[in-house]
Design a protein around this motif. Sequence first.
Motif, PDB file in Angstrom:
ATOM      1  N   ALA A  68       6.188  -9.766   3.255  1.00 61.68           N
ATOM      2  CA  ALA A  68       6.273 -10.754   1.969  1.00 61.68           C
ATOM      3  C   ALA A  68       6.895  -9.978   0.695  1.00 61.68           C
ATOM      4  CB  ALA A  68       4.564 -10.820   1.648  1.00 61.68           C
ATOM      5  N   THR A  69       7.262 -10.610  -0.234  1.00 65.19           N
ATOM      6  CA  THR A  69       7.901 -10.124  -1.298  1.00 65.19           C
ATOM      7  C   THR A  69       6.936  -9.468  -1.991  1.00 65.19           C
ATOM      8  OG1 THR A  69       9.566 -10.558  -3.210  1.00 65.19           O
ATOM      9  CG2 THR A  69       7.664 -12.272  -2.930  1.00 65.19           C
ATOM     10  N   GLY A  70       7.262  -8.289  -2.857  1.00 64.88           N
ATOM     11  CA  GLY A  70       6.263  -7.382  -3.626  1.00 64.88           C
ATOM     12  C   GLY A  70       5.558  -6.574  -2.574  1.00 64.88           C
ATOM     13  N   GLY A  71       5.864  -6.427  -1.368  1.00 67.19           N
ATOM     14  CA  GLY A  71       5.081  -5.483  -0.569  1.00 67.19           C
ATOM     15  C   GLY A  71       5.390  -3.942  -0.927  1.00 67.19           C
ATOM     16  N   LYS A  72       4.199  -3.356  -0.811  1.00 71.26           N
ATOM     17  CA  LYS A  72       4.587  -1.962  -1.185  1.00 71.26           C
ATOM     18  C   LYS A  72       3.844  -0.941  -0.276  1.00 71.26           C
ATOM     19  CE  LYS A  72       4.006  -0.792  -5.456  1.00 71.26           C
ATOM     20  NZ  LYS A  72       3.395  -0.617  -6.705  1.00 71.26           N
ATOM     21  N   TYR A  73       4.707   0.096   0.184  1.00 73.83           N
ATOM     22  CA  TYR A  73       4.250   1.356   1.073  1.00 73.83           C
ATOM     23  C   TYR A  73       4.051   2.582   0.350  1.00 73.83           C
ATOM     24  CZ  TYR A  73       5.898  -2.167   4.766  1.00 73.83           C
ATOM     25  OH  TYR A  73       6.259  -3.104   5.466  1.00 73.83           O
ATOM     26  N   ILE A  74       2.798   3.173   0.389  1.00 75.41           N
ATOM     27  CA  ILE A  74       2.942   4.347  -0.653  1.00 75.41           C
ATOM     28  C   ILE A  74       2.365   5.318   0.535  1.00 75.41           C
ATOM     29  CG2 ILE A  74       1.200   5.306  -2.259  1.00 75.41           C
ATOM     30  CD1 ILE A  74       0.872   2.388  -3.460  1.00 75.41           C
ATOM     31  N   SER A  75       3.017   6.590   0.258  1.00 73.79           N
ATOM     32  CA  SER A  75       3.073   7.549   1.209  1.00 73.79           C
ATOM     33  C   SER A  75       2.510   9.010   0.340  1.00 73.79           C
ATOM     34  CB  SER A  75       4.365   7.937   2.084  1.00 73.79           C
ATOM     35  OG  SER A  75       3.958   9.036   2.951  1.00 73.79           O
TER      36      SER A  75
ATOM     37  N   THR B  84       0.275  -0.664   1.678  1.00 70.27           N
ATOM     38  CA  THR B  84      -0.164   0.044   2.632  1.00 70.27           C
ATOM     39  C   THR B  84      -0.193   1.775   1.801  1.00 70.27           C
ATOM     40  OG1 THR B  84       0.869  -1.117   4.542  1.00 70.27           O
ATOM     41  CG2 THR B  84       0.437   1.400   4.944  1.00 70.27           C
ATOM     42  N   LEU B  85      -1.281   2.111   2.321  1.00 71.72           N
ATOM     43  CA  LEU B  85      -1.569   3.443   1.413  1.00 71.72           C
ATOM     44  C   LEU B  85      -1.992   4.470   2.530  1.00 71.72           C
ATOM     45  CD1 LEU B  85      -2.301   5.136  -1.026  1.00 71.72           C
ATOM     46  CD2 LEU B  85      -4.830   4.422  -0.858  1.00 71.72           C
ATOM     47  N   SER B  86      -0.917   5.339   2.686  1.00 73.74           N
ATOM     48  CA  SER B  86      -0.854   6.427   3.733  1.00 73.74           C
ATOM     49  C   SER B  86      -1.187   7.823   3.167  1.00 73.74           C
ATOM     50  CB  SER B  86       0.397   6.608   4.202  1.00 73.74           C
ATOM     51  OG  SER B  86       0.481   7.455   5.140  1.00 73.74           O
ATOM     52  N   LEU B  87      -2.184   8.432   3.669  1.00 73.46           N
ATOM     53  CA  LEU B  87      -2.596   9.875   3.124  1.00 73.46           C
ATOM     54  C   LEU B  87      -2.330  10.855   4.016  1.00 73.46           C
ATOM     55  CD1 LEU B  87      -5.947   8.667   1.150  1.00 73.46           C
ATOM     56  CD2 LEU B  87      -3.621   8.608   0.404  1.00 73.46           C
ATOM     57  N   SER B  88      -1.829  11.997   3.466  1.00 72.98           N
ATOM     58  CA  SER B  88      -1.784  12.977   4.485  1.00 72.98           C
ATOM     59  C   SER B  88      -2.833  14.114   4.220  1.00 72.98           C
ATOM     60  CB  SER B  88      -0.466  13.816   4.036  1.00 72.98           C
ATOM     61  OG  SER B  88       0.755  13.330   4.454  1.00 72.98           O
ATOM     62  N   PRO B  89      -3.114  14.831   5.238  1.00 70.31           N
ATOM     63  CA  PRO B  89      -4.310  15.734   5.213  1.00 70.31           C
ATOM     64  C   PRO B  89      -4.401  16.433   3.795  1.00 70.31           C
ATOM     65  CG  PRO B  89      -3.411  15.948   7.332  1.00 70.31           C
ATOM     66  CD  PRO B  89      -2.682  14.848   6.527  1.00 70.31           C
ATOM     67  N   GLY B  90      -5.253  16.759   3.159  1.00 73.68           N
ATOM     68  CA  GLY B  90      -5.467  17.318   1.807  1.00 73.68           C
ATOM     69  C   GLY B  90      -6.825  16.952   0.971  1.00 73.68           C
ATOM     70  N   HIS B  91      -6.708  17.386  -0.183  1.00 74.72           N
ATOM     71  CA  HIS B  91      -7.964  17.182  -1.003  1.00 74.72           C
ATOM     72  C   HIS B  91      -7.619  16.268  -2.096  1.00 74.72           C
ATOM     73  CE1 HIS B  91     -11.830  18.246  -2.980  1.00 74.72           C
ATOM     74  NE2 HIS B  91     -11.055  18.303  -3.902  1.00 74.72           N
ATOM     75  N   TYR B  92      -8.086  15.095  -2.581  1.00 78.44           N
ATOM     76  CA  TYR B  92      -7.838  14.136  -3.256  1.00 78.44           C
ATOM     77  C   TYR B  92      -8.866  13.956  -4.272  1.00 78.44           C
ATOM     78  CZ  TYR B  92      -4.168  12.985   0.028  1.00 78.44           C
ATOM     79  OH  TYR B  92      -3.207  13.071   0.681  1.00 78.44           O
ATOM     80  N   THR B  93      -8.604  13.609  -5.635  1.00 79.19           N
ATOM     81  CA  THR B  93      -9.522  12.959  -6.461  1.00 79.19           C
ATOM     82  C   THR B  93      -9.168  11.610  -7.036  1.00 79.19           C
ATOM     83  OG1 THR B  93      -9.786  15.268  -7.316  1.00 79.19           O
ATOM     84  CG2 THR B  93     -10.393  13.462  -8.781  1.00 79.19           C
ATOM     85  N   LEU B  94     -10.300  10.670  -7.011  1.00 78.52           N
ATOM     86  CA  LEU B  94      -9.967   9.458  -7.627  1.00 78.52           C
ATOM     87  C   LEU B  94     -10.810   9.522  -8.992  1.00 78.52           C
ATOM     88  CD1 LEU B  94      -9.361   6.562  -7.394  1.00 78.52           C
ATOM     89  CD2 LEU B  94     -11.529   6.047  -6.306  1.00 78.52           C
ATOM     90  N   LYS B  95     -10.040   9.183  -9.925  1.00 77.12           N
ATOM     91  CA  LYS B  95     -10.650   8.896 -11.151  1.00 77.12           C
ATOM     92  C   LYS B  95     -11.046   7.388 -11.722  1.00 77.12           C
ATOM     93  CE  LYS B  95      -8.971  13.578 -13.026  1.00 77.12           C
ATOM     94  NZ  LYS B  95      -8.267  14.094 -14.172  1.00 77.12           N
TER      95      LYS B  95
END
Length: 595
Positions: A275-282, A444-455
Amino acid sequence: MKHNKMKHSLLLLLLLVVGLLPSKADNITVGGTTRTYNVIVPKNLGENRPLLIFCHGYNQDANWMQFNEFKNDNVSMEAVCDTAKFVCVFPNGIDRAWDTGGDRDINFIKAIIEKMVTQHKIDRNRIYLGGFSMGGMLTYNAINKMSNIIAAFVSCSGPSVVTPKAGLRPIPLLHIQGTADNWGGVQPALNPWIRHNGCSMTDKVINNYNGFSGAKMHIWGPGNDGVEVRLLELKDKGHWICKEPQVYTGKEIWNFCKNYSLNKTTPNVKITAPATGGKYISFAPVGEAAFPDIDITATADDPNGTVEKVEFYDGTTLLATCTSQPYNATLHAPTTGKHTLKAVATDNDGETSTCTVEVTLQAPSSSLSLSSAFTEGGALPAGWTTYDSSERRTGYSSGYSSGCRVLQFTGSTRGFNYGLYFRNINGNAHQGWAKYGLSDGGTTLSLSPGHYTLKYKICNWNMPDFGPVELSVEGRTGSTSIASQTYTPDINIGNVASNNFASPKQQAFEFDVTEQGDYVLAFYSAPSGWSDCIIGLLTLTVNSYVTDGINDAVRYDYEKTANDNVVYDLQGRKVSSPQKGIYIKNGKKFFVNGL
């Protein structure tokens, strides 16, 4: 008075010299009411010529539209009609206004079309509709009701009052507006149509359009079936028709509309995925971001022949050529950035049509704003999905006046300008939510192993006794939570967007990811009937990554003591009482949420 009569006679003589029949007023009965209009018919019109219907603004009439808004000493709509040989009708609204939501004036326009077809043998495939101000609003209303008989649509300074209905064909659309005339509302009104047409959300811009420094043309597309959405931006212009010779409105309308016909002979082509506007975040350490291959599929047919081939491109790079169905290609190992994926269909006559979609591959260096798209009231931003125990909505979608959606706050004091509202109607647990990263949201939100903060900042919308909100990090597949937090807001906005409210305190949700994968950020409103929530100013930050391997010292140590359940921290030190964080046991990483 004598001078005015002479001027009128000279104008009439000029019209006859250039080959035009004088404009005349006429009438037609629709639903028992006599309706009037002006019509311009060039001499030597011939048969199967186009028809343009253009509707005046509020408190105006056909004469004003034709002889004032569309005329000056250098240009006129009559001259455009004569050069291009098409009929132009200026209808009169009832009480100088239009029914912009119902069918009264839709039926009037349909009646005009039938009369023009009978009188002038108009080509039914080349009928165009436009309007100024309120007439532009009527034009948007007509798109959903008349797309089977109108080939292209134009609005001048008339905001959209509708959004595309399901199953509507791709719609060619031109919007003309001055920057001094509610300019900020134009782009949000066009977004649903741009997306509906499958056009890239990134516009191509032509500055100094037609050599006029005060004009800028924005072009989205070509989208499905080769259609475009265009926006002609007129610097510092107010609420009026542009009559400068370089960008004369009547000529711009014709130059756009003439490209479209309901019986097009060029191929139809549509990219069905992605679909147009699709986003892949890594999220990944520098240089380690990886994106999946992108499969591209398309449909194509030809109204008067056969499709010989469909070519797929990533920008200008040819990916594949298909000479038969199925039409598909793959973008292998895509790189970070925006990719314009294009399908070009060629038929047996050598005619072509092009369709494009845009996808974005993003590798944040450290932080990502999840609320940067909260800029349009009544819309659900791309990447987000909501559910209120009754209706599921996915972004991007718009036109909502109730239910889950972005709200714009207008109080003189406000904690943020826009926030995403969601609710829980039936009160059952986890039955009211907003989630970022689900597949139907297009991100799509792809996360590598690590320590994260959601503000984040959170308010209640209409809960004076306040209702807790649960935050959860979940696997995209299976929805298993790997971390969660509950927060109870202390600010309730009060169910009115114009209310004042203080800025909520910035909150932080820290969590660890131990396995590479695709994840969803979920927000759940309280498990009570009609509980609600407003979220805003959301930022996801990676504080540190965990290396994929384990250093040699740790590897040697745990291999010597394999299966002895000894726990190590990431520096290779033995730990007897793990606190919150990521650890290694028996050669595998695991995380501890707390004591």
